[in-house]
Structure formats: structure tokens, C-alpha cells
Design a protein around this motif. Structure first.
Motif, PDB file in Angstrom:
ATOM      1  N   GLU A  89     -50.354  34.887  23.071  1.00 29.11           N
ATOM      2  CA  GLU A  89     -49.339  34.258  22.238  1.00 29.11           C
ATOM      3  C   GLU A  89     -47.949  34.380  22.859  1.00 29.11           C
ATOM      4  OE1 GLU A  89     -49.640  35.881  18.339  1.00 29.11           O
ATOM      5  OE2 GLU A  89     -51.561  34.914  17.899  1.00 29.11           O
ATOM      6  N   ASP A  90     -47.822  35.223  23.880  1.00 28.00           N
ATOM      7  CA  ASP A  90     -46.530  35.353  24.548  1.00 28.00           C
ATOM      8  C   ASP A  90     -46.749  35.622  26.037  1.00 28.00           C
ATOM      9  OD1 ASP A  90     -47.054  38.170  24.879  1.00 28.00           O
ATOM     10  OD2 ASP A  90     -46.397  38.459  22.820  1.00 28.00           O
ATOM     11  N   TYR A  91     -45.678  35.486  26.808  1.00 27.15           N
ATOM     12  CA  TYR A  91     -45.779  35.667  28.258  1.00 27.15           C
ATOM     13  C   TYR A  91     -45.983  37.131  28.647  1.00 27.15           C
ATOM     14  CZ  TYR A  91     -44.527  30.826  29.254  1.00 27.15           C
ATOM     15  OH  TYR A  91     -44.547  29.455  29.348  1.00 27.15           O
ATOM     16  N   ARG A 142     -44.654  32.960  34.155  1.00 24.02           N
ATOM     17  CA  ARG A 142     -43.803  32.133  33.294  1.00 24.02           C
ATOM     18  C   ARG A 142     -43.719  30.701  33.819  1.00 24.02           C
ATOM     19  NH1 ARG A 142     -41.097  35.101  29.434  1.00 24.02           N
ATOM     20  NH2 ARG A 142     -39.889  33.260  28.880  1.00 24.02           N
ATOM     21  N   THR A 146     -49.183  27.628  30.485  1.00 21.53           N
ATOM     22  CA  THR A 146     -49.080  26.366  29.747  1.00 21.53           C
ATOM     23  C   THR A 146     -49.341  26.600  28.264  1.00 21.53           C
ATOM     24  OG1 THR A 146     -51.426  25.880  30.156  1.00 21.53           O
ATOM     25  CG2 THR A 146     -49.826  24.981  31.717  1.00 21.53           C
ATOM     26  N   GLY A 147     -48.856  25.683  27.429  1.00 27.98           N
ATOM     27  CA  GLY A 147     -49.088  25.785  25.996  1.00 27.98           C
ATOM     28  C   GLY A 147     -47.824  26.102  25.232  1.00 27.98           C
ATOM     29  N   ILE A 148     -47.941  26.052  23.897  1.00 33.88           N
ATOM     30  CA  ILE A 148     -46.784  26.311  23.031  1.00 33.88           C
ATOM     31  C   ILE A 148     -47.066  27.521  22.134  1.00 33.88           C
ATOM     32  CG2 ILE A 148     -45.265  25.338  21.255  1.00 33.88           C
ATOM     33  CD1 ILE A 148     -45.905  22.565  22.397  1.00 33.88           C
ATOM     34  N   SER A 149     -47.906  27.356  21.109  1.00 32.97           N
ATOM     35  CA  SER A 149     -48.192  28.480  20.216  1.00 32.97           C
ATOM     36  C   SER A 149     -49.121  29.488  20.873  1.00 32.97           C
ATOM     37  CB  SER A 149     -48.802  27.972  18.909  1.00 32.97           C
ATOM     38  OG  SER A 149     -49.986  27.235  19.162  1.00 32.97           O
ATOM     39  N   LEU A 151     -50.505  30.405  24.758  1.00 31.40           N
ATOM     40  CA  LEU A 151     -50.301  30.131  26.173  1.00 31.40           C
ATOM     41  C   LEU A 151     -51.602  30.303  26.944  1.00 31.40           C
ATOM     42  CD1 LEU A 151     -47.021  32.207  26.514  1.00 31.40           C
ATOM     43  CD2 LEU A 151     -47.182  29.712  26.348  1.00 31.40           C
TER      44      LEU A 151
END
Length: 413
Positions: A89-91, A142, A146-149, A151
Motif C-alpha cells: 500500500e506504500d513505497y 519509487r 505502479t498503481g495508486i491505492s 502499488l
């Protein structure tokens, strides 16, 4: 110009070569078994969530990897293999990796949302794993994530990762060095956790009155009494008029009320801080936000700054020094003893945007069992001594972690 790191073991002089991950080995098969497949079975799987939360770093035969009930012909993980988490969900957790070392088992498979990579014989998998902890790797993730909600990280993109590689013996030396440093960090983490567990045990005995003190004359302290919160504290509703403070605060589990910008690495407060509550050092704030760690929200005291400001969603108050000792109250709110009272006033099914629906008046009518002031001082003194030991061990842990970060910057290119 010879490419080499800032800090290098003196016996090595060879040039480091830039290689792509694809040229250093090959990707192998993974299996998309979700948590629902976990149970007693002959095979184990490493789920991407395990890499996020528990198993990044070096794994061996003793790592408690969960088993699955599935029985089929698998391509299994081998010694020196790397496994990457390909979703997050986050980098921060995207591309997080683990390496299997001193690993002899033949029943572990790469699980859901992972990429399994098998280095060639001239590559130490630990060296690659430690490279994935460098700032250069984080920058790469980073760029290619890819992706939004949610990754994602594809094998194609991961295979393009460029790594500066020394000869095999130097890889081993660097990997051995960081393995030893990680072992020291792990030992220090265990020390910190042991002291925290010890404090929890002491607090349980103190606040359940299993452990009691006597006064200076050897006499029993008075019986504990119940008080409404409104009897032992005063609500703080002063506004930040004229911008007396421009320091927006938030609650941290480790550090209490702290600088919001440092905690979130950005400012999330309103641009107009005059409408915020202004609180002073030693005063308390109740954040009604609930989470797994804080099912009834959190109450913290301002210790780190002389003043700060908080959203009016917080309930702020100061202790009445005639009845309650501030240090004691801070320790009390670290226990769960007050949770029952909050659960009784929280409106069922009316949680809003992650906040408990609790009226201010009801909050100050909650009941709290309190010893005499003199016994409060005794209790808080004992717990403060333990806190000081925890803080010392935690600072040693941070020092080791900072040392590792510094070595990472100097020993990788």
C-alpha cells in the motif's frame, strides 16, 4: 576512473562492475496461495505480508514460516535465494526483500505477491539483499512501482535494477559485516523489548494493587478511591490566539505528543492555527482515533516542548495537583485500566472517520481508581526508573541503526 565505494576493506582493489539484476541470476516460480490456505501441512509459504511485517532480512531453517495445507509438486526455495514483496500500500514496503542463508529445508515456496530470484554461483544473495536497503534501491522502487491505492512491482521492471557489484569474495566480506551488525541490532532490540515487557509486568502488579508500598513510617497507605475525571483534572480550552505557538502536534505511541511535521514528514494541520487548542508542557490530550494498537484512543502528556497546538477534535486537560500527581497520571494512561470506562460511554455503531463518538461531558464523568498522592509518587518513581532504562537501551538501538545507515552509504555505490 575506477568505480569504488567510499569505505572499503583494504585487501580488495578490483573495480566494481555495473550489472542488471537479470544478469545476476534468474527469477523462479511463485505460488498465489492466500492466508486461507494456511494450516497444518508439509509445505510452507512466504506471503508478501510476512516480508512486510516479520521476515525481511536473513532467513534460515529456524524462521517460523507458516505452513499451508496444499500438497502438490512445487518448485521450492533454495539456499542463497532472494524473495521480494511485489505489492504494497506504500513505497516503504514495496520491493522489500529477504534472503535464505544457511538454509537446508526443501519444503518452502514463494507465496502470494512475491518474486523469487535465484542468484548465480558468483553472487552472494546477502549482498543483493543488503543492496535493497540502500537509498539507491528505494529511489529505483519509487520510479518503477505502479498503481495508486495498491502499488505493484513487476518482474520485468525489477530485473532492470542496476547494481554495482564487486568480486565474489568482497561481496561475502561486506555481507558478513552487515550480517554481524544486524545481529547486534537484533540483540539490542531484544533488550529493549525485554525491558518493555518487564515494565508491563510491574505495571500490572502496581495498578491491580497486587504490589503495594508503605509510607516512611512503615504504615500502610490509605485505600484507593474512585474519582470522576472532572474531580482530578481541569479541561483546557484555551485557543491559540495571536499564534502563541506555531507547533502543531500529533500523538506517537513511542514519543507521546510530538511535532506533527516530523511524525508525518509533512504538515497536515490547518493553515489557520489560531482556532487550535494551545496546550502547555505537562498537560494532557485525548485523541479519540481508534486503531488496532489503540482501540479506545490514546491519552498522552506534552513532555517534549514548552507549548504546542492541537486540533479541537482532541480533548485537553491538566491534572489537579491537589489530588493527582502528573507523573502518575501519565503512567496510568499507559495502562488499559481506563478502557472500560471509555467503552461504557462510546456510542455503539456511531464511529465517524476513525473517531470514537464520545461526548466531552461523558469523558470527564468517567471514574478512575486512585491511590493517595504519596503512594502515587512512589509508584511513578519506580516506573520512571524503568522508563529511563528503556530510553537508554532504545538510544543504543538507534545508535546502532544510525551506524548501519552510515555504513550502507559508504560501502555501496
Amino acid at each position: 576512473m575506477m568505480m569504488q565505494p567510499i569505505l572499503r576493506f583494504p585487501q580488495f582493489k578490483g573495480k566494481w562492475e555495473t550489472e542488471r539484476l537479470n544478469d545476476l541470476g534468474s527469477f523462479r516460480r511463485n505460488y498465489s496461495f492466500s492466508r486461507s490456505y494456511e494450516g497444518k501441512g508439509n509445505y510452507k509459504h512466504l506471503h508478501y505480508g510476512d516480508i512486510h511485517s516479520k521476515f525481511a532480512g536473513i532467513l534460515d531453517d529456524e524462521t517460523p514460516i507458516p505452513s499451508i495445507t496444499v500438497l502438490q509438486s512445487f518448485e521450492v526455495i533454495m539456499n542463497n535465494d532472494l524473495i521480494f514483496a511485489d505489492a504494497s500500500e506504500d513505497y516503504k514496503d514495496l520491493g522489500k526483500s529477504a534472503v535464505f542463508w544457511n538454509f537446508t529445508l526443501d519444503n518452502v515456496v514463494a507465496g502470494l505477491h512475491t518474486h523469487l530470484f535465484r542468484p548465480s554461483k558468483s553472487v552472494d544473495g546477502r549482498f543483493l539483499m543488503y543492496f535493497t536497503q540502500t537509498s539507491k534501491y528505494f529511489t529505483f522502487i519509487r520510479r518503477v512501482g505502479t498503481g495508486i491505492s495498491v502499488l505493484g512491482l513487476s518482474k520485468t521492471n525489477l530485473g532492470l535494477l542496476e547494481i554495482n557489484m564487486p568480486e565474489y569474495e568482497e561481496q561475502q566480506k561486506i555481507a558478513d559485516f552487515f550480517t554481524l551488525l544486524d545481529h547486534r541490532i537484533e540483540q539490542q532490540q531484544e533488550k529493549v523489548e525485554a525491558w518493555r515487557e518487564y515494565k508491563i509486568g510491574v505495571m500490572q502488579k502496581l495498578f491491580s494493587q497486587e504490589l503495594r508500598f508503605k509510607d516512611e513510617d512503615g504504615q500502610e497507605f490509605p485505600e484507593w478511591k474512585k474519582h470522576h475525571l472532572s474531580e482530578i483534572t481541569d479541561r483546557v480550552v484555551r485557543k491559540n490566539k495571536g499564534l502563541q505557538s506555531i507547533l502543531p502536534l500529533t500523538i506517537s505511541a513511542q514519543h507521546g505528543l510530538i511535532d506533527q511535521e516530523k511524525y508525518f514528514e509533512k504538515t497536515v494541520a490547518s493553515s489557520n492555527l489560531e482556532g487550535y487548542y494551545l496546550i502547555n508542557k505537562g498537560e494532557f490530550a485525548y485523541n479519540k482515533s481508534y486503531s488496532n494498537g489503540y482501540p479506545f484512543g490514546a491519552i498522552k502528556r506534552l513532555n517534549n516542548y514548552e507549548q504546542g497546538v492541537l486540533s479541537t477534535l482532541y480533548i485537553c486537560f491538566q491534572p489537579n495537583s491537589d489530588v493527582v500527581y502528573g507523573d502518575y497520571l501519565e503512567q496510568y494512561f499507559e495502562t488499559s485500566k481506563w478502557h472500560k470506562e471509555i467503552s461504557m460511554i462510546s456510542v455503539e455503531g456511531a464511529r465517524n472517520h476513525g473517531l470514537l463518538n464520545i461526548g466531552v461531558g461523558d469523558f470527564f464523568e468517567t471514574l478512575h481508581l486512585l491511590p493517595s498522592l504519596n503512594e502515587q509518587v512512589k509508584i511513578s518513581s519506580i516506573l520512571k526508573t524503568i522508563d529511563e532504562k528503556i530510553e537508554l537501551e532504545f538510544l543504543r538501538l538507534e545508535l546502532l541503526q544510525d551506524q548501519k545507515s552510515g555504513f550502507m552509504q559508504q560501502m555501496f555505490i
